[in-house]
Enzyme design. Structure first.
Site, mmCIF file in Angstrom:
data_model
loop_
_atom_site.group_PDB
_atom_site.id
_atom_site.type_symbol
_atom_site.label_atom_id
_atom_site.label_comp_id
_atom_site.label_asym_id
_atom_site.label_seq_id
_atom_site.Cartn_x
_atom_site.Cartn_y
_atom_site.Cartn_z
ATOM 1 N N THR A 46 3.608 -16.580 95.275
ATOM 2 C CA THR A 46 3.727 -15.126 95.346
ATOM 3 C C THR A 46 3.619 -14.578 96.759
ATOM 4 O O THR A 46 4.228 -13.579 97.096
ATOM 5 C CB THR A 46 2.626 -14.484 94.478
ATOM 6 N N HIS B 4 15.740 -8.877 92.525
ATOM 7 C CA HIS B 4 17.133 -9.230 92.279
ATOM 8 C C HIS B 4 17.737 -8.382 91.167
ATOM 9 O O HIS B 4 17.048 -8.001 90.227
ATOM 10 C CB HIS B 4 17.238 -10.711 91.900
ATOM 11 N N CYS C 18 -7.228 -5.748 116.423
ATOM 12 C CA CYS C 18 -7.999 -5.244 115.285
ATOM 13 C C CYS C 18 -8.809 -6.326 114.589
ATOM 14 O O CYS C 18 -9.731 -6.012 113.833
ATOM 15 C CB CYS C 18 -7.093 -4.536 114.284
#
Lengths: 327, 480
Positions: free
Chosen positions: B45, B53, B446
């Site tokens: 994932t 799609h 950061c």
């Protein structure tokens, strides 16, 4: 909220501070310095080593000491500062949008703007070093912040890729904090760092500098476990058969700095493709009238003393620009 | 054994598992979502093309075709409510040869059979008018208007969060290593001895689904990891292409694409290489070259010089030519959801629906909750107007403190990403949810500040902050 300023300086590091003070000395009254960090001083705050100020002050200072001199000079003036404030945008007619927790989003309308945002480090992604993506890969500057400001050690066994000054300084710093620095690998046939840093940071600590060698693969699933290094030919391509595995849990990158010109681009300022800084004709004025640039946002400097000298000139130009317009 | 008891245990919090848990959270059945890693979306994932799609590609009549088309509808229907970043930019399959022209006509026909709307064959001129940076060799293209780009992380973070908010237990760092049976329950045992009991186990373990099935005596399928390498280009290149640009499909997948990402960068890839190690997400010099050489056939001006980062993903290939979804023949306590290769991301919301259908067919009785709520609001400071920004800052001053300069991400957003359902627990978790560290400096500035926030919010020492859980500690110890 709308704030008016004669001069707005973006960045409160050595460049911005020197330029702001010089504007004041030249009679400009309403000056505002905008700094994104919680305090002024910029990257010097994490450069706790000596070697600063020999040219400007004729004595050797640490980074924070050098910065403090300018912070003190600024404090004696009525120059206003906004810290913990991030500039979101800059327009060609010199309107700055900035945000902080107290005022929210403010619009700053400036007669002249001085860009002093500094630079950033090149990253692993830009080098496109193949391999895995574990924890333990830092740019040298980030590691410097972790060690010197946050009080955290990145790891026990360090390899440094690139021999820029920050990498050399960090080779010494990591050694002093108890990490074993296995070596500094430089793809070019000579180091990009200052001679004195090679002597004081590597030679004095017995850290080997490997020239014409680079990292070709990073290994390790969770933390870095090692890097494969190889010699390179005259086209900087790795030479087959020279690969060597170096075990380490930390890889620091010191492979170049890039001026931070995203705001400048937004204002339509012409950028020199070579220096990656604004094209400046004379007096550090950019291609957009009334916007000036100094320090590492203009070009990457080796010495902060030279940043100061040039930033003074930029501040003076901005003051002259304003005076010429008010008559 | 004194295990927490569930009606359903979903193994694997990737996009399939998250959407199955989401569907189950609509009902009173007690469900847990089990994940071996420190966060959701850690397998296939998290590293793929993030394309929604249209559905012209799968063979008509397959589950893939049906669930792709339905999934596409669901994403377009749900993305606003669930605040999943999605842009329906459309896709083009471009033809560079006569052969390709025949192939795109075939895809067009397939699409019609699959019930895909908004398909059109374009001429060379029409194609170049839409995409001026395409190769001169282009001879035409298949336009699919319903295709789009999404955030693949948010495609699983959002349903996992909604599931957790609606009563599903998300159990992290639980690697199923053994099973036993007791009083009609299957006991799942983790590698460190924790246990969970469930009446039905839903196997959504991605590339590891065959190993989970094997624990249940089911060896009916084998997962092959197929690695795909990608690069992301700086957002200064964002106008290079405006649609998803595919070449006609090849044996190993949909080929190398060039597309905008949902965030406005350009993505190039993937390669397709079957490998042995299911966790080997390394990038290679050859892979990067293959990706760029392939991409340049479509868009000649794509350049390695603009790369800000590269990564690899592992696609779980099931070898059956279709998704494997249903009760295991070998063990009725096991329901397999395996082989969810492309278009799995698109299909995932429909997979969730389909699993419930199948469970009902097999006799499960579900009772709907009346308080199910899938509303999800994520503050994205950068996208707010100045008035909205000021309102948020007045509510919570942390929204006025920008932590990630490259992507303009505030402390308020980072804190929120940690505190919300299925929240972030590590640096990569924060990065994936709010983009802090994803920009051109790649977390150089950061990073230390995000570490501070994680340490404060999770109440752990700075030195225990990890990049992605387990042994991936950011630092080794405090300085002397």
């Amino acid at each position: 909220m709308i704030i008016n300023a004669d001069v707005a300086v973006i960045g409160g590091g050595p460049a911005g501070l020197a330029a702001a003070i010089e504007c004041r000395k030249n009679g400009i009254e309403n000056i505002l310095v905008i700094e994104r960090d919680r305090q002024l001083g910029g990257i010097l705050n994490q450069c706790i080593h000596p070697g600063f100020g020999l040219h400007v002050f004729g004595e050797e200072l640490t980074g924070p000491e050098y910065a403090q001199r300018y912070i003190n000079m600024l404090a004696e003036t009525d120059i206003k500062t906004m810290t913990d404030t991030m500039v979101l945008s800059l327009s060609s007619d010199r309107v700055i949008r900035a945000v902080n927790a107290q005022t929210g989003v403010a619009e700053i309308h400036a007669g002249a703007v001085i860009l002093a945002m500094g630079c950033r480090e090149r990253t692993r992604g830009m080098l496109r070093i193949p391999g895995t993506r574990p924890a333990g890969i830092y740019t040298a500057g980030t590691a410097q912040r972790l060690v010197n400001i946050e009080g955290l050690m990145p790891g026990k066994n360090t390899v440094i890729l690139g021999s820029g000054d920050i990498g050399l300084i960090m080779a010494r710093r990591m050694t002093l904090e108890g990490s074993k620095v296995k070596g500094v690998y430089e793809i070019m046939p000579k180091s990009g760092g200052l001679k004195r840093n090679i002597v004081q940071c590597l030679n004095d600590f017995g850290i080997p500098l490997h020239l014409s060698k680079t990292a070709i693969e990073i290994h390790g699933k969770e933390r870095v476990e090692g890097v494969t290094v190889a010699s390179v030919d005259e086209n900087l391509s790795p030479i087959k058969g020279t690969e060597e595995y170096v075990e380490c849990d930390t890889l620091l990158l010191s492979v170049g700095l890039i001026p931070e010109n995203e705001l400048s681009r937004g204002a339509g300022i012409a950028i020199d493709p070579k220096t990656k800084g604004p094209v400046c004709e004379k007096g550090f004025e950019t291609s957009v009238p009334g916007i000036f640039a100094c320090g590492n946002v203009y070009k990457v400097y080796d010495l902060v003393d030279n940043v100061t000298k040039d930033s003074v000139l930029a501040g003076r130009s901005a003051a002259e620009y304003l005076k010429s317009r008010s008559f | 054994m004194n295990s927490q008891k569930y009606d359903f245990a979903v193994v694997g919090a990737g996009v399939s598992g998250a959407w199955i848990a989401y569907e189950l959270s609509k009902y009173t059945a007690k469900t847990c979502l089990i994940e071996k890693e420190n966060d959701v979306a850690m397998g296939a994932t998290k590293a793929n093309s993030a394309i929604i799609h249209a559905g012209y590609d799968p063979v008509p009549g397959t589950l893939m075709a049906k669930l792709n088309v339905r999934g596409n509808e669901l994403v377009r229907e749900l993305h606003e409510k669930m605040d999943i970043p999605f842009r329906q930019i459309g896709s083009l399959v471009i033809a560079l040869s006569e052969d390709d022209e025949a192939k795109i006509r075939e895809l067009y026909e397939r699409g019609l059979k699959n019930g895909v709307k908004g398909l059109k064959i374009l001429t060379k001129e029409e194609t170049l008018a839409l995409e001026p940076n395409l190769s001169d060799e282009v001879r035409g293209a298949l336009l699919a208007e319903t295709a789009g780009v999404c955030s693949s992380f948010e495609m699983s973070v959002a349903p996992a969060e909604v599931a957790e908010n609606n009563g599903v237990d998300l159990i992290r760092n639980f690697k199923v290593e053994n099973v036993s049976y007791e009083d009609g329950y299957t006991i799942l045992v983790s590698s460190d001895g924790k246990t969970v009991a469930a009446r039905t186990v839903i196997n959504a373990a991605g590339v590891h689904a065959d190993e989970i099935a094997a624990l249940f005596g089911d060896d009916s399928f084998t997962m092959t990891p197929r690695r795909g390498e990608y690069s992301i280009l700086d957002n200064s290149c964002k106008d290079l292409v405006r649609h998803v640009i595919f070449q006609p499909p090849v044996k190993y997948g949909k080929g190398i694409l060039v597309s905008q990402t949902v965030d406005g960068n350009i993505i190039v890839g993937p390669t397709a290489e079957n490998i042995d190690d299911k966790e080997d997400k390394s990038t290679t010099t050859e892979g990067q070259k293959t990706a760029f050489d392939g991409a340049r056939r479509s868009v000649p001006s794509v350049s390695e010089r603009d790369v800000i980062t590269s990564f690899s993903g592992i696609r779980p290939i099931g070898g059956k030519g279709d998704f494997i979804i249903g009760f295991s023949d070998a063990n009725k306590a096991l329901f397999n959801v395996a082989g969810i290769e492309s278009p799995g991301l698109t299909a995932a919301p429909a997979i969730g629906e389909y699993v419930i259908e199948k469970l009902i067919e097999s006799g499960h009785k579900f009772v709907k909750k009346d308080d199910f709520d899938n509303t999800r609001i994520v503050v994205r400071f950068k996208d707010l107007s100045d008035e909205e920004k000021n309102r948020k800052i007045a509510e919570n001053p942390l929204y006025g403190r920008v932590i990630c300069r490259c992507e303009t991400v505030t402390e308020g957003e980072i804190v929120d990403s940690i505190r919300r359902g299925a929240g972030a627990r590590d640096m990569d978790g924060v990065k994936r949810r709010v983009r802090a560290g994803m920009g051109r400096c790649q977390g150089g500035f950061c990073g230390p500040r995000v570490m501070e926030i994680l340490s404060r919010e999770l109440d752990i020492p700075m030195s225990e902050v990890t990049k992605f859980g387990g042994g991936s500690r950011m630092t080794e110890k405090e300085t002397l």
